[in-house]
Motif scaffolding. Structure first.
Motif, PDB file in Angstrom:
ATOM      1  N   UNK A   1       0.845  -1.190   0.000  1.00  0.00           N
ATOM      2  CA  UNK A   1       0.000   0.000   0.000  1.00  0.00           C
ATOM      3  C   UNK A   1       0.878   1.236   0.000  1.00  0.00           C
ATOM      4  N   UNK A   2       0.660   2.124  -0.882  1.00  0.00           N
ATOM      5  CA  UNK A   2       1.462   3.330  -0.960  1.00  0.00           C
ATOM      6  C   UNK A   2       1.049   4.314   0.101  1.00  0.00           C
ATOM      7  N   UNK A   3       2.068   4.937   0.736  1.00  0.00           N
ATOM      8  CA  UNK A   3       1.767   5.927   1.761  1.00  0.00           C
ATOM      9  C   UNK A   3       2.425   7.256   1.445  1.00  0.00           C
ATOM     10  N   UNK A   4       2.717   7.508   0.156  1.00  0.00           N
ATOM     11  CA  UNK A   4       3.463   8.691  -0.238  1.00  0.00           C
ATOM     12  C   UNK A   4       2.761   9.970   0.154  1.00  0.00           C
ATOM     13  N   UNK A   5       1.431   9.988   0.118  1.00  0.00           N
ATOM     14  CA  UNK A   5       0.709  11.219   0.409  1.00  0.00           C
ATOM     15  C   UNK A   5      -0.061  11.129   1.719  1.00  0.00           C
ATOM     16  N   UNK A   6       0.129  10.021   2.475  1.00  0.00           N
ATOM     17  CA  UNK A   6      -0.567   9.867   3.743  1.00  0.00           C
ATOM     18  C   UNK A   6       0.436   9.405   4.793  1.00  0.00           C
ATOM     19  N   UNK A   7       0.187   9.825   6.013  1.00  0.00           N
ATOM     20  CA  UNK A   7       1.094   9.469   7.100  1.00  0.00           C
ATOM     21  C   UNK A   7       0.719   8.094   7.643  1.00  0.00           C
ATOM     22  N   UNK A   8       1.738   7.220   7.792  1.00  0.00           N
ATOM     23  CA  UNK A   8       1.512   5.892   8.365  1.00  0.00           C
ATOM     24  C   UNK A   8       1.330   6.051   9.866  1.00  0.00           C
ATOM     25  N   UNK A  73      -6.059   3.820   0.616  1.00  0.00           N
ATOM     26  CA  UNK A  73      -5.327   5.087   0.635  1.00  0.00           C
ATOM     27  C   UNK A  73      -6.141   6.188  -0.026  1.00  0.00           C
ATOM     28  N   UNK A  74      -6.780   5.870  -1.159  1.00  0.00           N
ATOM     29  CA  UNK A  74      -7.558   6.871  -1.891  1.00  0.00           C
ATOM     30  C   UNK A  74      -8.755   7.333  -1.068  1.00  0.00           C
ATOM     31  N   UNK A  75      -9.436   6.401  -0.421  1.00  0.00           N
ATOM     32  CA  UNK A  75     -10.605   6.769   0.385  1.00  0.00           C
ATOM     33  C   UNK A  75     -10.178   7.688   1.537  1.00  0.00           C
ATOM     34  N   UNK A  76      -9.046   7.372   2.162  1.00  0.00           N
ATOM     35  CA  UNK A  76      -8.534   8.223   3.244  1.00  0.00           C
ATOM     36  C   UNK A  76      -8.195   9.613   2.714  1.00  0.00           C
ATOM     37  N   UNK A  77      -7.559   9.676   1.546  1.00  0.00           N
ATOM     38  CA  UNK A  77      -7.220  10.977   0.948  1.00  0.00           C
ATOM     39  C   UNK A  77      -8.485  11.805   0.693  1.00  0.00           C
ATOM     40  N   UNK A 288     -18.246   4.493   5.242  1.00  0.00           N
ATOM     41  CA  UNK A 288     -18.746   3.123   5.042  1.00  0.00           C
ATOM     42  C   UNK A 288     -17.802   2.333   4.146  1.00  0.00           C
ATOM     43  N   UNK A 289     -17.360   2.981   3.065  1.00  0.00           N
ATOM     44  CA  UNK A 289     -16.460   2.315   2.118  1.00  0.00           C
ATOM     45  C   UNK A 289     -15.141   1.965   2.792  1.00  0.00           C
ATOM     46  N   UNK A 290     -14.613   2.890   3.594  1.00  0.00           N
ATOM     47  CA  UNK A 290     -13.363   2.609   4.312  1.00  0.00           C
ATOM     48  C   UNK A 290     -13.513   1.353   5.159  1.00  0.00           C
TER      49      UNK A 290
END
Length: 381
Positions: A1-8, A73-77, A288-290
């Motif tokens: 899972x890419x985390x380039x734009x989100x903080x782990x 990741x996209x849903x979180x963004x 819900x999707x997350x």
């Protein structure tokens, strides 16, 4: 899972080892000096099928795993994008009405939804299709919200901008215009306040047949003064062109029309209500999707771990499965822990992994991401 734009915010290692290794005590007491929280991962017995079919499904599971990780990741963004603008941003991660950590650390296979009498390839397709449909729904809903937001911002600029751009429906009155004339027209001009003196001196000579002393101040703000000027329709375009050369702003976008003005009066309220409704709909859908996509993703991780363990350790399935948690300041210990795991259990991959110096000229052929046992990352952003 890419985390380039989100903080782990946390990372789990999913580890599967043959039961014969009796690894639990070492993992609890010795891995990173016994500092890493350790959990059992309950993996059910699946319909294994043939080894050939498992090899095929293994490749497919790798793709699905990556795809669902990207979906999360996209849903979180999207959630962060929408809630940041309203100051609602939250790092709370809820899956199936529980915190994501509780859900992962106490994972139970959803047997009512994903029956274990189905072949693995069918199960993985059912799970991934549900998650991808949700992902598409969120992206589509986000696009609709973005359009509504753009429409609202445009209406907001019209309502609250300066006199060179704002909607004039609340400012002008019928008496400011020459209406229903065959030859005359009224033009509105927003003049920068520092150029008002220049305007008063020159507007009558900008073109032929400007009605003398017809300039009337309609409104004023910090930047501009809005004038109404009456002239012959024939010279309207010439007046507009020459006005722009003087750095004035003719409001050619405005024509006095009661129906249009009534629509403009409604536009702000309608676009605001639409933007707010679509935002709230999107936040509900994304949450819900997350929850559902993360649940699907973990089910795929579990199938993938099982398949890989069977391919590496053989049948019948006799392996123990663990979750090793890293979060906060411990996140930096993840790569150190991986090295310790390879040192301890590298023998499972043969001599080449327990002692890389034996590889000599073949070292460059070894996949550096390939571990001598089943090990997967599960990043939580």
């Amino acid at each position: 899972m890419s985390s380039s734009s989100s903080e782990v915010i946390a990372d789990y290692l999913i580890l599967s080892l043959p039961s014969s290794t009796n690894a639990r005590e070492w993992l609890e007491q010795s891995l990173n000096n016994g500092k890493q929280p350790l959990y059992n991962l309950k993996i059910p017995d699946f319909q294994s099928g043939t080894l050939d079919s498992l090899v095929q499904v293994s490749e497919e599971l790798t793709k699905i795993d990556q795809q669902l990780g990207s979906s999360v990741t996209k849903v979180i963004e999207i959630l962060n994008n929408v809630t940041e603008t309203s100051g609602q941003k939250s790092t709370t991660r809820i899956v199936q009405s529980r915190s994501i950590f509780d859900y992962i650390q106490n994972f139970q296979w959803n047997t009512s939804k994903y029956r274990l009498d189905k072949p693995i390839n069918q199960l993985s397709q059912i799970i991934s299709n549900e998650a991808i449909t949700l992902d598409n729904d969120v992206r589509s809903s986000f696009q609709n919200y973005q359009t509504a937001k753009s429409n609202f911002l445009a209406a907001d600029r019209k309502k609250n901008g300066d006199l060179s751009i704002k909607s004039l429906h609340e400012i002008v009155k019928p008496e400011n215009f020459v209406l229903d004339s065959e030859h005359l027209t009224t033009i509105l001009v927003a003049v920068p306040n520092n150029l008002v003196s220049d305007f008063n001196k020159t507007y009558e000579t900008l073109t032929q047949f400007v009605i003398p002393r017809s300039a009337e101040i309609i409104a004023k703000d910090q930047e501009y003064t809005l004038f109404a000027v009456t002239l012959f329709k024939k010279f309207q375009q010439e007046f507009v062109t020459n006005a722009r050369e003087h750095r004035w702003h003719p409001r050619t976008d405005f024509t006095y029309n009661e129906e249009v003005l009534n629509n403009l009066r409604k536009e702000f309220d309608i676009t605001k209500a639409t933007e707010l409704k679509l935002k709230n709909d999107l936040i509900r859908l994304a949450k819900t999707a997350y929850s559902d996509i993360v649940a699907s993703w973990l089910h795929i991780k579990v199938i993938r771990t099982y398949v890989e363990a069977v391919l590496r350790y053989g049948l019948p399935p006799q392996f123990d499965n663990y979750l090793i948690k890293f979060e906060g300041s411990n996140l930096k210990n993840l790569s150190k822990a991986k090295k310790e795991l390879v040192q301890k259990f590298g023998y499972l991959g043969g001599d080449g992994f327990s002692n890389n110096s034996n590889l000599h000229e073949y070292a460059s052929l070894v996949d550096t991401d390939y571990e001598p046992f089943v090990l997967y990352d599960l990043e939580i952003v």
